[in-house]
Design a protein around this motif. Structure first.
Motif, mmCIF file in Angstrom:
data_model
loop_
_atom_site.group_PDB
_atom_site.id
_atom_site.type_symbol
_atom_site.label_atom_id
_atom_site.label_comp_id
_atom_site.label_asym_id
_atom_site.label_seq_id
_atom_site.Cartn_x
_atom_site.Cartn_y
_atom_site.Cartn_z
ATOM 1 N N ILE A 95 0.844 -1.203 0.000
ATOM 2 C CA ILE A 95 0.000 0.000 0.000
ATOM 3 C C ILE A 95 0.878 1.252 0.000
ATOM 4 O O ILE A 95 0.615 2.197 -0.746
ATOM 5 C CB ILE A 95 -0.977 -0.015 1.196
ATOM 6 N N LYS A 96 1.939 1.251 0.811
ATOM 7 C CA LYS A 96 2.857 2.393 0.825
ATOM 8 C C LYS A 96 3.524 2.583 -0.535
ATOM 9 O O LYS A 96 3.653 3.707 -1.022
ATOM 10 C CB LYS A 96 3.923 2.200 1.905
ATOM 11 N N LEU A 97 3.951 1.493 -1.155
ATOM 12 C CA LEU A 97 4.598 1.582 -2.462
ATOM 13 C C LEU A 97 3.633 2.117 -3.511
ATOM 14 O O LEU A 97 3.971 3.030 -4.269
ATOM 15 C CB LEU A 97 5.145 0.221 -2.886
ATOM 16 N N TYR A 98 2.416 1.574 -3.557
ATOM 17 C CA TYR A 98 1.441 2.029 -4.555
ATOM 18 C C TYR A 98 1.039 3.485 -4.330
ATOM 19 O O TYR A 98 0.842 4.233 -5.284
ATOM 20 C CB TYR A 98 0.211 1.126 -4.568
ATOM 21 N N ALA A 99 0.948 3.893 -3.086
ATOM 22 C CA ALA A 99 0.647 5.295 -2.793
ATOM 23 C C ALA A 99 1.797 6.183 -3.277
ATOM 24 O O ALA A 99 1.563 7.227 -3.893
ATOM 25 C CB ALA A 99 0.414 5.489 -1.295
ATOM 26 N N ALA A 100 3.024 5.761 -3.038
ATOM 27 C CA ALA A 100 4.185 6.535 -3.481
ATOM 28 C C ALA A 100 4.224 6.625 -5.001
ATOM 29 O O ALA A 100 4.505 7.693 -5.561
ATOM 30 C CB ALA A 100 5.475 5.906 -2.950
ATOM 31 N N LEU A 101 3.949 5.512 -5.685
ATOM 32 C CA LEU A 101 3.922 5.522 -7.145
ATOM 33 C C LEU A 101 2.863 6.485 -7.674
ATOM 34 O O LEU A 101 3.123 7.268 -8.590
ATOM 35 C CB LEU A 101 3.649 4.111 -7.688
ATOM 36 N N THR A 102 1.698 6.450 -7.078
ATOM 37 C CA THR A 102 0.603 7.320 -7.504
ATOM 38 C C THR A 102 0.933 8.788 -7.248
ATOM 39 O O THR A 102 0.701 9.645 -8.108
ATOM 40 C CB THR A 102 -0.700 6.935 -6.787
ATOM 41 N N LEU A 123 4.894 14.091 -5.343
ATOM 42 C CA LEU A 123 6.176 13.756 -4.725
ATOM 43 C C LEU A 123 7.252 13.681 -5.797
ATOM 44 O O LEU A 123 6.984 13.224 -6.912
ATOM 45 C CB LEU A 123 6.114 12.385 -4.034
ATOM 46 N N SER A 124 8.463 14.086 -5.442
ATOM 47 C CA SER A 124 9.611 13.862 -6.321
ATOM 48 C C SER A 124 9.963 12.374 -6.247
ATOM 49 O O SER A 124 9.489 11.655 -5.357
ATOM 50 C CB SER A 124 10.793 14.693 -5.849
ATOM 51 N N ALA A 125 10.832 11.935 -7.139
ATOM 52 C CA ALA A 125 11.251 10.534 -7.111
ATOM 53 C C ALA A 125 11.940 10.203 -5.786
ATOM 54 O O ALA A 125 11.671 9.159 -5.184
ATOM 55 C CB ALA A 125 12.168 10.232 -8.292
ATOM 56 N N GLY A 126 12.805 11.097 -5.317
ATOM 57 C CA GLY A 126 13.492 10.854 -4.044
ATOM 58 C C GLY A 126 12.540 10.775 -2.874
ATOM 59 O O GLY A 126 12.665 9.908 -2.010
ATOM 60 N N ALA A 127 11.564 11.691 -2.844
ATOM 61 C CA ALA A 127 10.584 11.685 -1.755
ATOM 62 C C ALA A 127 9.713 10.434 -1.828
ATOM 63 O O ALA A 127 9.362 9.854 -0.799
ATOM 64 C CB ALA A 127 9.719 12.944 -1.807
ATOM 65 N N ALA A 128 9.373 9.999 -3.042
ATOM 66 C CA ALA A 128 8.561 8.791 -3.202
ATOM 67 C C ALA A 128 9.320 7.560 -2.711
ATOM 68 O O ALA A 128 8.735 6.679 -2.072
ATOM 69 C CB ALA A 128 8.137 8.627 -4.658
ATOM 70 N N CYS A 129 10.622 7.510 -2.991
ATOM 71 C CA CYS A 129 11.449 6.400 -2.493
ATOM 72 C C CYS A 129 11.429 6.369 -0.975
ATOM 73 O O CYS A 129 11.266 5.312 -0.363
ATOM 74 C CB CYS A 129 12.887 6.547 -2.980
ATOM 75 N N GLU A 130 11.613 7.542 -0.379
ATOM 76 C CA GLU A 130 11.614 7.639 1.080
ATOM 77 C C GLU A 130 10.258 7.245 1.657
ATOM 78 O O GLU A 130 10.166 6.501 2.628
ATOM 79 C CB GLU A 130 11.971 9.062 1.499
ATOM 80 N N ALA A 171 8.005 5.276 0.357
ATOM 81 C CA ALA A 171 7.765 3.836 0.189
ATOM 82 C C ALA A 171 8.764 2.980 0.955
ATOM 83 O O ALA A 171 8.529 1.789 1.152
ATOM 84 C CB ALA A 171 7.814 3.482 -1.296
ATOM 85 N N GLY A 172 9.882 3.586 1.374
ATOM 86 C CA GLY A 172 10.894 2.816 2.093
ATOM 87 C C GLY A 172 11.683 1.893 1.185
ATOM 88 O O GLY A 172 12.072 0.797 1.592
ATOM 89 N N VAL A 173 11.908 2.333 -0.063
ATOM 90 C CA VAL A 173 12.676 1.534 -1.017
ATOM 91 C C VAL A 173 13.822 2.369 -1.583
ATOM 92 O O VAL A 173 13.797 3.596 -1.521
ATOM 93 C CB VAL A 173 11.797 1.016 -2.180
ATOM 94 N N ASP A 174 14.819 1.693 -2.143
ATOM 95 C CA ASP A 174 15.916 2.417 -2.769
ATOM 96 C C ASP A 174 15.488 2.878 -4.168
ATOM 97 O O ASP A 174 14.459 2.461 -4.685
ATOM 98 C CB ASP A 174 17.191 1.569 -2.827
#
Length: 84
Positions: A24-31, A38-45, A47-50
């Protein structure tokens, strides 16, 4: 911050609660990245992924990593040709 979601049991059959929360966190970050929230860096943060994992997920979900406004790419190409 912690957010609590009520998810019907029928949607939790395939994943553990931890895995479902991660997805859910990843899909929210992608959306939010795709919408420009969100910027790509903020979305990574978020979602908690590199960055590499995030790029792979964007590719899997057909989300462009580089977005140009209409005409912007042509203008950059013309500027590049002038400078060369």
């Amino acid at each position: 911050m912690q957010i609590t979601l009520d998810v019907p049991e029928q949607f939790c059959m395939e994943f553990s609660p931890v895995e479902l929360g991660r997805r859910i966190k990843l899909y929210a970050a992608l959306t939010m990245y795709q919408s420009g929230s969100l910027s790509a860096g903020a979305a990574c943060e978020f979602a908690g992924v590199d960055r590499f994992t995030f790029i792979a997920e964007c590719k899997q979900h057909n989300i462009a990593m580089i977005n140009y406004e209409p005409g912007e790419l042509a203008a950059e190409a013309a500027a590049f040709r002038k400078a060369s």
